[in-house]
Design a protein around this motif. Sequence first.
Motif, PDB file in Angstrom:
ATOM      1  N   GLU A   1      -5.402  29.049   0.615  1.00  0.00           N
ATOM      2  CA  GLU A   1      -6.538  28.842   1.501  1.00  0.00           C
ATOM      3  C   GLU A   1      -7.827  29.129   0.740  1.00  0.00           C
ATOM      4  O   GLU A   1      -7.857  29.946  -0.175  1.00  0.00           O
ATOM      5  CB  GLU A   1      -6.427  29.726   2.745  1.00  0.00           C
ATOM      6  N   ARG A   2      -8.856  28.416   1.112  1.00  0.00           N
ATOM      7  CA  ARG A   2     -10.182  28.461   0.500  1.00  0.00           C
ATOM      8  C   ARG A   2     -10.300  27.538  -0.725  1.00  0.00           C
ATOM      9  O   ARG A   2     -11.409  27.283  -1.183  1.00  0.00           O
ATOM     10  CB  ARG A   2     -10.608  29.888   0.108  1.00  0.00           C
ATOM     11  N   ASP A   3      -9.173  27.038  -1.256  1.00  0.00           N
ATOM     12  CA  ASP A   3      -9.240  26.051  -2.336  1.00  0.00           C
ATOM     13  C   ASP A   3      -9.448  24.665  -1.722  1.00  0.00           C
ATOM     14  O   ASP A   3      -8.954  24.374  -0.626  1.00  0.00           O
ATOM     15  CB  ASP A   3      -7.948  26.038  -3.161  1.00  0.00           C
ATOM     16  N   ARG A   4     -10.177  23.810  -2.430  1.00  0.00           N
ATOM     17  CA  ARG A   4     -10.388  22.459  -1.914  1.00  0.00           C
ATOM     18  C   ARG A   4      -9.103  21.661  -2.000  1.00  0.00           C
ATOM     19  O   ARG A   4      -8.319  21.801  -2.921  1.00  0.00           O
ATOM     20  CB  ARG A   4     -11.500  21.761  -2.706  1.00  0.00           C
ATOM     21  N   ALA A   5      -8.880  20.805  -1.003  1.00  0.00           N
ATOM     22  CA  ALA A   5      -7.647  20.025  -0.922  1.00  0.00           C
ATOM     23  C   ALA A   5      -7.641  18.922  -1.966  1.00  0.00           C
ATOM     24  O   ALA A   5      -8.418  17.969  -1.883  1.00  0.00           O
ATOM     25  CB  ALA A   5      -7.505  19.431   0.476  1.00  0.00           C
ATOM     26  N   ASP A   6      -6.740  19.048  -2.943  1.00  0.00           N
ATOM     27  CA  ASP A   6      -6.613  18.041  -3.994  1.00  0.00           C
ATOM     28  C   ASP A   6      -5.470  17.073  -3.740  1.00  0.00           C
ATOM     29  O   ASP A   6      -5.471  15.956  -4.255  1.00  0.00           O
ATOM     30  CB  ASP A   6      -6.389  18.715  -5.350  1.00  0.00           C
ATOM     31  N   PHE A   7      -4.466  17.511  -2.964  1.00  0.00           N
ATOM     32  CA  PHE A   7      -3.271  16.698  -2.754  1.00  0.00           C
ATOM     33  C   PHE A   7      -2.804  16.782  -1.305  1.00  0.00           C
ATOM     34  O   PHE A   7      -2.988  17.801  -0.637  1.00  0.00           O
ATOM     35  CB  PHE A   7      -2.114  17.171  -3.650  1.00  0.00           C
ATOM     36  N   LEU A   8      -2.165  15.701  -0.851  1.00  0.00           N
ATOM     37  CA  LEU A   8      -1.328  15.743   0.339  1.00  0.00           C
ATOM     38  C   LEU A   8       0.081  16.064  -0.143  1.00  0.00           C
ATOM     39  O   LEU A   8       0.609  15.387  -1.027  1.00  0.00           O
ATOM     40  CB  LEU A   8      -1.339  14.400   1.076  1.00  0.00           C
ATOM     41  N   HIS A   9       0.687  17.105   0.405  1.00  0.00           N
ATOM     42  CA  HIS A   9       2.011  17.546  -0.026  1.00  0.00           C
ATOM     43  C   HIS A   9       3.071  17.074   0.962  1.00  0.00           C
ATOM     44  O   HIS A   9       2.863  17.128   2.179  1.00  0.00           O
ATOM     45  CB  HIS A   9       2.061  19.080  -0.123  1.00  0.00           C
TER      46      HIS A   9
ATOM     47  N   VAL B   1      -5.155   9.069  -0.894  1.00  0.00           N
ATOM     48  CA  VAL B   1      -4.856   9.037   0.539  1.00  0.00           C
ATOM     49  C   VAL B   1      -6.058   8.499   1.316  1.00  0.00           C
ATOM     50  O   VAL B   1      -5.914   7.636   2.191  1.00  0.00           O
ATOM     51  CB  VAL B   1      -4.469  10.440   1.042  1.00  0.00           C
ATOM     52  N   ARG B   2      -7.256   8.998   0.987  1.00  0.00           N
ATOM     53  CA  ARG B   2      -8.447   8.540   1.707  1.00  0.00           C
ATOM     54  C   ARG B   2      -8.729   7.066   1.437  1.00  0.00           C
ATOM     55  O   ARG B   2      -9.118   6.316   2.344  1.00  0.00           O
ATOM     56  CB  ARG B   2      -9.649   9.403   1.310  1.00  0.00           C
ATOM     57  N   ALA B   3      -8.525   6.628   0.207  1.00  0.00           N
ATOM     58  CA  ALA B   3      -8.752   5.222  -0.113  1.00  0.00           C
ATOM     59  C   ALA B   3      -7.754   4.321   0.601  1.00  0.00           C
ATOM     60  O   ALA B   3      -8.111   3.245   1.107  1.00  0.00           O
ATOM     61  CB  ALA B   3      -8.668   5.016  -1.625  1.00  0.00           C
TER      62      ALA B   3
ATOM     63  N   THR C   1       0.831  -1.212   0.000  1.00  0.00           N
ATOM     64  CA  THR C   1       0.000   0.000   0.000  1.00  0.00           C
ATOM     65  C   THR C   1       0.861   1.255   0.000  1.00  0.00           C
ATOM     66  O   THR C   1       0.488   2.269  -0.601  1.00  0.00           O
ATOM     67  CB  THR C   1      -0.957   0.020   1.207  1.00  0.00           C
ATOM     68  N   PHE C   2       2.020   1.201   0.665  1.00  0.00           N
ATOM     69  CA  PHE C   2       2.925   2.356   0.637  1.00  0.00           C
ATOM     70  C   PHE C   2       3.417   2.627  -0.777  1.00  0.00           C
ATOM     71  O   PHE C   2       3.384   3.769  -1.256  1.00  0.00           O
ATOM     72  CB  PHE C   2       4.114   2.117   1.571  1.00  0.00           C
ATOM     73  N   LEU C   3       3.872   1.597  -1.456  1.00  0.00           N
ATOM     74  CA  LEU C   3       4.391   1.788  -2.811  1.00  0.00           C
ATOM     75  C   LEU C   3       3.299   2.264  -3.762  1.00  0.00           C
ATOM     76  O   LEU C   3       3.537   3.124  -4.623  1.00  0.00           O
ATOM     77  CB  LEU C   3       5.009   0.480  -3.320  1.00  0.00           C
ATOM     78  N   ALA C   4       2.088   1.733  -3.604  1.00  0.00           N
ATOM     79  CA  ALA C   4       0.980   2.179  -4.454  1.00  0.00           C
ATOM     80  C   ALA C   4       0.663   3.650  -4.202  1.00  0.00           C
ATOM     81  O   ALA C   4       0.365   4.402  -5.137  1.00  0.00           O
ATOM     82  CB  ALA C   4      -0.250   1.312  -4.198  1.00  0.00           C
ATOM     83  N   LEU C   5       0.754   4.072  -2.948  1.00  0.00           N
ATOM     84  CA  LEU C   5       0.483   5.466  -2.602  1.00  0.00           C
ATOM     85  C   LEU C   5       1.545   6.382  -3.207  1.00  0.00           C
ATOM     86  O   LEU C   5       1.224   7.424  -3.802  1.00  0.00           O
ATOM     87  CB  LEU C   5       0.455   5.611  -1.080  1.00  0.00           C
TER      88      LEU C   5
END
Length: 235
Positions: free
Chosen positions: A44-52, A112-114, A22-26
């Motif tokens: 700020e105020r933009d929807r979160a599309d990515f974990l940075h 990330v959520r999946a 799962t780590f490698l797939a992420l």
Amino acid sequence: MKQDDIAAIRNLSLFRLMREDTFLALIEAGFLQRFPPGVVLIEERDRADFLHIVVEGQVEMFATTAGRETTTDLLRPVDTFILAAVLSDQVYLQSARTLEASRILMIPAEKVRATMAADPAFMRAISVELARAYRTAVRDLKNLKLRTGAERLANWLLRTNAEQGNRNRVEIAFEKRTLASRLGMTPENLSRAFAALRPYGVKVKGPEVDLTQPQALAEFAKPDPMIDGCEENLS
């Protein structure tokens, strides 16, 4: 991505106990990009599309309202932002920009959520990371509300001196106005705070600060583990 970078990311408490598959797939779902200094990565105020994830360089977290701006955090490798917005599928409450040339890994928020749903170890690590972030925010709030500007600066100098090898010489790796904002002060108040610390052996030379009397500075600062301590890694 270089194996050293993957290993550094794997060693983050958020990813350390995940299953390897799962780590490698992420990681494989992410995008590693280079950015020059001064690039706004999220707003700020933009929807979160990515974990940075900061792989290289330095990133300033900041927020604005009514024409005013403040620095909320300074991030170096290897650190992440902004997990809470990603998990809740909400808008960012802060913005982020590079302070120097940086490499940033961006992992799609949906992935990330999946992965959280698929890997219990990752879900637990996320819970611990959110708890750590909350406790860090409380420490920051106490620092701002319970200390004068000079006390906040003195404690920052002591912490940074320790991080830089206890050389009794602190290098400020960004503009002083950014430091002032991070400590909840104006640039003018920061200058006055430096002046107030002169009797305790603080000497400013451009971006370098000599601490000629570290014990006297510590007696003035009165470091408190309930404010200045680091959160233990519980994952």
